[in-house]
Motif scaffolding. Structure first.
Motif, mmCIF file in Angstrom:
data_model
loop_
_atom_site.group_PDB
_atom_site.id
_atom_site.type_symbol
_atom_site.label_atom_id
_atom_site.label_comp_id
_atom_site.label_asym_id
_atom_site.label_seq_id
_atom_site.Cartn_x
_atom_site.Cartn_y
_atom_site.Cartn_z
ATOM 1 N N ILE A 3 0.842 -1.207 0.000
ATOM 2 C CA ILE A 3 0.000 0.000 0.000
ATOM 3 C C ILE A 3 0.872 1.250 0.000
ATOM 4 C CG2 ILE A 3 -1.613 1.316 1.424
ATOM 5 C CD1 ILE A 3 -2.812 -1.330 2.309
ATOM 6 N N THR A 4 1.947 1.212 0.763
ATOM 7 C CA THR A 4 2.838 2.369 0.848
ATOM 8 C C THR A 4 3.493 2.650 -0.498
ATOM 9 O OG1 THR A 4 3.268 1.821 3.155
ATOM 10 C CG2 THR A 4 4.786 3.354 2.098
ATOM 11 N N TYR A 7 0.921 4.167 -2.792
ATOM 12 C CA TYR A 7 0.673 5.554 -2.407
ATOM 13 C C TYR A 7 1.794 6.466 -2.915
ATOM 14 C CZ TYR A 7 0.381 9.723 0.476
ATOM 15 O OH TYR A 7 0.344 11.030 0.902
ATOM 16 N N PRO A 25 -2.873 6.410 3.040
ATOM 17 C CA PRO A 25 -3.602 5.197 3.422
ATOM 18 C C PRO A 25 -4.017 5.245 4.890
ATOM 19 C CG PRO A 25 -1.530 4.639 2.337
ATOM 20 C CD PRO A 25 -1.532 6.112 2.549
ATOM 21 N N GLY A 26 -5.249 4.861 5.151
ATOM 22 C CA GLY A 26 -5.748 4.830 6.513
ATOM 23 C C GLY A 26 -6.343 6.136 6.999
ATOM 24 N N ASP A 29 -10.278 5.585 7.435
ATOM 25 C CA ASP A 29 -10.731 4.266 7.904
ATOM 26 C C ASP A 29 -11.846 4.363 8.937
ATOM 27 O OD1 ASP A 29 -8.944 3.121 6.215
ATOM 28 O OD2 ASP A 29 -7.571 2.429 7.763
#
Length: 71
Positions: A3-4, A7, A25-26, A29
């Protein structure tokens, strides 16, 4: 690809194209979790079921079964 890494790639592309950077990301959430909870409660009310306490009621029913009558 993690994911990193995705991104970072998306951020690089956005910078090259002059677009705003995507959210990290996050970031959203908890907002998604709250919206899912609200949707489940709304669906329960529309279906005529109780909106609150369903999990506790089910656990109580599983953990304390009623005594069976013998006769």
């Amino acid at each position: 690809m993690t994911i990193t890494q995705q991104y970072l790639l998306d951020t690089y592309r956005a910078r090259q194209l002059g677009e705003p950077a995507p959210p990290a990301p996050g970031t959203n959430d908890w907002q998604v979790v709250r919206e899912l909870r609200d949707l489940r409660q709304f669906s329960a009310v529309v279906a005529g079921r109780p909106a609150h306490g369903r999990i506790r009621r089910t656990l109580r029913r599983w953990l304390r079964p009623r005594a069976r009558s013998t006769g």
